[in-house]
Write a protein that holds these residues in place. Structure first.
Motif, PDB file in Angstrom:
ATOM      1  N   UNK A 224       0.817  -1.208   0.000  1.00 49.00           N
ATOM      2  CA  UNK A 224       0.000   0.000   0.000  1.00 49.00           C
ATOM      3  C   UNK A 224       0.855   1.265   0.000  1.00 49.00           C
ATOM      4  N   UNK A 225       2.153   1.124   0.280  1.00 52.23           N
ATOM      5  CA  UNK A 225       3.044   2.299   0.249  1.00 52.23           C
ATOM      6  C   UNK A 225       3.543   2.591  -1.162  1.00 52.23           C
ATOM      7  N   UNK A 226       3.031   1.854  -2.145  1.00 54.18           N
ATOM      8  CA  UNK A 226       3.441   2.095  -3.529  1.00 54.18           C
ATOM      9  C   UNK A 226       2.205   2.263  -4.410  1.00 54.18           C
ATOM     10  N   UNK A 227       2.385   2.984  -5.524  1.00 55.56           N
ATOM     11  CA  UNK A 227       1.231   3.456  -6.301  1.00 55.56           C
ATOM     12  C   UNK A 227       0.857   2.603  -7.506  1.00 55.56           C
ATOM     13  N   UNK A 228       1.758   1.734  -7.947  1.00 52.06           N
ATOM     14  CA  UNK A 228       1.540   1.040  -9.218  1.00 52.06           C
ATOM     15  C   UNK A 228       2.177   1.786 -10.381  1.00 52.06           C
ATOM     16  N   UNK A 229       2.860   2.853 -10.034  1.00 49.56           N
ATOM     17  CA  UNK A 229       3.561   3.631 -11.072  1.00 49.56           C
ATOM     18  C   UNK A 229       4.911   4.067 -10.497  1.00 49.56           C
ATOM     19  N   UNK A 230       5.662   4.883 -11.260  1.00 50.89           N
ATOM     20  CA  UNK A 230       7.028   5.211 -10.847  1.00 50.89           C
ATOM     21  C   UNK A 230       7.102   6.239  -9.713  1.00 50.89           C
ATOM     22  N   UNK A 506       0.566 -14.095  -5.426  1.00 53.30           N
ATOM     23  CA  UNK A 506       0.879 -12.742  -4.968  1.00 53.30           C
ATOM     24  C   UNK A 506       1.449 -11.969  -6.141  1.00 53.30           C
ATOM     25  N   UNK A 507       1.124 -10.680  -6.197  1.00 47.73           N
ATOM     26  CA  UNK A 507       1.512  -9.898  -7.385  1.00 47.73           C
ATOM     27  C   UNK A 507       2.683  -8.955  -7.156  1.00 47.73           C
ATOM     28  N   UNK A 508       2.894  -8.534  -5.899  1.00 51.48           N
ATOM     29  CA  UNK A 508       3.802  -7.427  -5.590  1.00 51.48           C
ATOM     30  C   UNK A 508       3.196  -6.100  -6.066  1.00 51.48           C
ATOM     31  N   UNK A 509       1.864  -6.012  -5.993  1.00 54.39           N
ATOM     32  CA  UNK A 509       1.160  -4.816  -6.483  1.00 54.39           C
ATOM     33  C   UNK A 509       1.653  -3.563  -5.788  1.00 54.39           C
ATOM     34  N   UNK A 510       1.658  -2.489  -6.559  1.00 54.84           N
ATOM     35  CA  UNK A 510       2.188  -1.216  -6.098  1.00 54.84           C
ATOM     36  C   UNK A 510       3.477  -0.901  -6.827  1.00 54.84           C
ATOM     37  N   UNK A 511       4.172  -1.948  -7.269  1.00 54.84           N
ATOM     38  CA  UNK A 511       5.358  -1.725  -8.100  1.00 54.84           C
ATOM     39  C   UNK A 511       4.911  -1.173  -9.456  1.00 54.84           C
ATOM     40  N   UNK A 512       5.828  -0.523 -10.180  1.00 46.80           N
ATOM     41  CA  UNK A 512       5.420   0.104 -11.434  1.00 46.80           C
ATOM     42  C   UNK A 512       4.694  -0.862 -12.374  1.00 46.80           C
ATOM     43  N   UNK A 513       3.496  -0.463 -12.767  1.00 47.50           N
ATOM     44  CA  UNK A 513       2.600  -1.189 -13.686  1.00 47.50           C
ATOM     45  C   UNK A 513       2.095  -2.524 -13.141  1.00 47.50           C
ATOM     46  N   UNK A 514       2.378  -2.822 -11.898  1.00 44.55           N
ATOM     47  CA  UNK A 514       1.692  -3.934 -11.227  1.00 44.55           C
ATOM     48  C   UNK A 514       0.608  -3.268 -10.379  1.00 44.55           C
ATOM     49  N   UNK A 515      -0.571  -3.148 -11.007  1.00 39.90           N
ATOM     50  CA  UNK A 515      -1.618  -2.287 -10.444  1.00 39.90           C
ATOM     51  C   UNK A 515      -2.375  -2.987  -9.321  1.00 39.90           C
ATOM     52  N   UNK A 516      -2.722  -2.197  -8.316  1.00 43.08           N
ATOM     53  CA  UNK A 516      -3.496  -2.726  -7.197  1.00 43.08           C
ATOM     54  C   UNK A 516      -4.817  -3.292  -7.716  1.00 43.08           C
ATOM     55  N   UNK A 517      -5.018  -4.556  -7.535  1.00 43.86           N
ATOM     56  CA  UNK A 517      -6.284  -5.179  -7.930  1.00 43.86           C
ATOM     57  C   UNK A 517      -6.143  -5.968  -9.209  1.00 43.86           C
ATOM     58  N   UNK A 518      -6.235  -5.261 -10.339  1.00 47.20           N
ATOM     59  CA  UNK A 518      -6.270  -5.918 -11.646  1.00 47.20           C
ATOM     60  C   UNK A 518      -5.093  -6.851 -11.907  1.00 47.20           C
ATOM     61  N   UNK A 519      -3.942  -6.570 -11.312  1.00 48.05           N
ATOM     62  CA  UNK A 519      -2.752  -7.355 -11.646  1.00 48.05           C
ATOM     63  C   UNK A 519      -2.873  -8.820 -11.214  1.00 48.05           C
ATOM     64  N   UNK A 520      -3.830  -9.127 -10.342  1.00 44.44           N
ATOM     65  CA  UNK A 520      -3.985 -10.544  -9.976  1.00 44.44           C
ATOM     66  C   UNK A 520      -4.315 -11.392 -11.198  1.00 44.44           C
TER      67      UNK A 520
END
Ligand SMILES: [Zn+2]
Length: 602
Positions: A224-230, A506-520
């Motif tokens: 949650x401390x990351x946005x899914x972007x840079x 697990x996705x590691x969501x929050x990393x760039x372009x690994x978007x919260x939710x959809x990346x699953x």
């Protein structure tokens, strides 16, 4: 919304009537009393009027009298004229659901009724209970008294029976066709074939014939401390001159609802935040009892063998795991914070002796055991992964990607009852950012469900412009390395799975372009492409995730007593996990939401 409008809206809700099909159990009673049938018919008329936003038809349901009584949270109002004056064009809700209608004849010509409502005006959602009194008049049946009261937070939704779907319960057992799942008090009351799980009298049903039910998905690796972007990862692409890091983090901290929604919209009803700022630990409480949030468990700040710089001036997400003393202090700090786990970032730090780092990790494992917290380790190299298992790691949060896993690794993982969380797709996100900057073309966004918020979409679209002149030219220059990693990760996943080690998606969501939710969805598809069966992927994405979170007794499978967290999809996920994208409903804590309600864009 202020109290006055809440009052007005609450009263309008009273006019909504019954959206759901008539509860079958009530029909028997109606046969005994024509009054009940008449009252129910008036409910319907009222509902239609609301649907059509037909003010005249709506008002025609009410007793045209000075004694028409309406009560809401702030008190009492009298008179038809008052109702008519206050019913305006802007009062209709954007969404409503009404269920659990109960009617009781008081005496001839008078019927009392209640129902449960859920309405949304923009982003503002309210649930509650509504009462009404119906009277027979020479001009027909009319509503003479109405009330509406919001339910206190944490009130479970009304019971409901899901009927006719094919049930895949998350345990790995064969699917059950024509199943019944009964939800009550936010939990699963029973689930199974119609003959074994019967629809209780008086409970509203939802016909799901031709659809599939699985447990809600669990993403066992998010941040949650990351946005899914840079902007949340300036170490990948430093755009802090445009997006100051402290402001990015403040937005993340103060608006968790953005991700809560994107998770539910994607079918994810539980997430494990395995590393971030201390406020991520507080999100556990924030999400608890909020039916619009997934379950959240959070590890909080990471203990890192690398002295990593990405911290805020007065807040750290990385605690430098300098030695064994820091390991023990760090674990005690995490325990005091309320962390759900101890997360170690086991990175080969330049200039540090491997055994010395391994001893610090072992000390963290020892202290974690003492404090009753599971040890979670980021270990992408086989050597680190084995050291992590020796230190007592319960979850390995990345694939081993430097070489094939060996017998010793399997033996250690088995002996320690460890769970393997592969994160196959996260590296692709970085590669796609770098490629976008190089080619000047915005990265494609995998969002067919419309779950991604507009700010994230705009940021992603701006990647080439933001990256121009800011990207370190050495980053991602050799895509062949990534292809090799993918091959090793896929083979290791299959080997670990065949050895009987539990897998957690697990996705590691929050990393760039690994978007919260959809990346699953991309992650699950990659797991299937790696060689896991759709059933194995579904188990890893439900039961496996709950196991990794230490919450298998609460959710993760469709079994009596567990949280009523379910996904309803329109095509058979056992034919291919891509069908899990075909979401119809997402059910969290027994609240049934059609996908449309969760989308950001429709
Ligand atoms: Zn991570």
């Amino acid at each position: 919304m202020n109290l006055r409008t809440a009052f007005e809206r609450g009263l309008l809700v009273v006019g909504i009537g019954v959206l759901a099909a008539p509860p079958t159990a009530a029909r028997g009673v109606e046969r005994q009393s024509p009054d009940l049938g008449a009252a129910r018919a008036l409910f319907r008329t009222n509902l239609d009027a609301i649907r059509r936003r037909d003010r005249a038809a709506y008002l025609a349901c009410y007793l045209e009298s000075d004694s028409l009584a309406r009560t809401g949270p702030v008190g009492f109002r009298l008179g038809f004229k008052d109702l008519a004056d206050r019913t305006g064009a802007n009062d209709w809700p954007d969404f409503f659901d009404a269920s659990d209608l109960k009617l009781a004849p008081v005496r001839e010509g008078i019927v009392y009724g209640t129902y449960r409502y859920r309405v949304r005006y923009g982003e503002d959602e309210q649930s509650g209970l509504s009462e009404r009194l119906f009277v027979s008049t020479p001009r027909g049946w009319r509503i003479a008294v109405t009330t509406a009261f919001p339910a206190p937070p944490g009130t479970p939704p009304p019971p409901r029976a899901l009927v006719g779907a094919t049930l895949i319960d998350g345990t790995g057992k064969p699917p059950v066709r024509d199943a019944v799942v009964v939800l009550r008090d936010g939990k699963i009351e029973c689930a199974g074939p119609r003959t074994r799980c019967r629809v209780p009298a008086g409970v509203d049903t939802l016909d799901l014939g031709g659809l599939w039910i699985t447990p809600g998905l669990v993403d066992a690796h998010v941040h949650f401390s990351q946005t899914g972007w840079v902007d949340g990862r300036p170490d990948a692409l430093d755009a802090r001159d445009v997006y100051p890091y402290e402001q990015v983090e403040e937005r993340l901290r103060s608006h968790p609802e953005t991700w809560f929604r994107s998770y539910l919209c994607s079918g994810v009803t539980a997430v494990f935040d395995v590393g971030g700022y201390p406020w991520t630990v507080a999100m556990q409480r924030q999400a608890r009892g909020d039916p619009r949030a997934p379950h959240v468990a959070a590890a909080g700040p990471l203990l890192s063998t690398l002295d990593f710089w990405l911290n805020l001036p007065a807040e750290r997400q990385f605690i430098y795991l300098k030695d064994e003393a820091v390991a023990r202090d760090g674990v005690r700090y995490l325990e005091s914070l309320g962390s759900a786990a101890v997360k170690v970032w086991f990175i080969i730090a330049p200039g540090r002796d491997f055994d010395e780092m391994a001893r610090a990790v072992a000390a963290a494992g020892d202290e974690a055991r003492r404090s009753g917290l599971p040890l979670i380790v980021h270990a992408t190299g086989l050597r680190e992964a084995k050291a992590a298992l020796r230190a007592g790691a319960k979850v390995l949060v990345h694939s081993v990607w430097d070489r094939p896993v060996d017998e010793e690794f399997i033996r250690l993982a088995r002996a320690g009852h460890a769970i393997y969380c592969p994160t196959l797709t996260v590296a692709d996100g970085y590669a796609r950012v770098y490629e976008s900057v190089r080619t000047g073309k915005p990265p494609a966004i995998d969002d067919p469900l419309g779950c991604v918020d507009s700010l994230t979409l705009a940021h992603i679209a701006s990647t080439p412009a933001v990256g121009a002149g800011r990207l370190d030219p050495s980053r991602g220059a050799d895509p062949s390395g990534l292809a090799q990693l993918r091959g090793i990760m896929a083979a290791n996943l299959v080997r670990v799975h065949r050895a009987g080690i539990p897998i957690a998606m697990g996705t590691d969501a929050g990393n760039p372009l690994t978007l919260h939710g959809l990346s699953v969805h991309a992650e699950m598809e990659a797991m299937q492409a790696a060689g896991l069966s759709p059933m194995a992927v579904i188990v890893a994405s439900t039961r496996g995730g709950a196991l990794a979170m230490g919450k298998l007794d609460e959710f993760g499978t469709v079994q009596p007593g567990k949280a009523a967290d379910l996904l309803v999809v329109a095509a058979d996920p056992l034919a291919g996990v891509a069908n899990l994208r075909r979401i119809r409903y997402v059910i969290r804590g027994g609240e049934v939401r059609p996908l449309d309600e969760l989308r950001v864009r429709r």
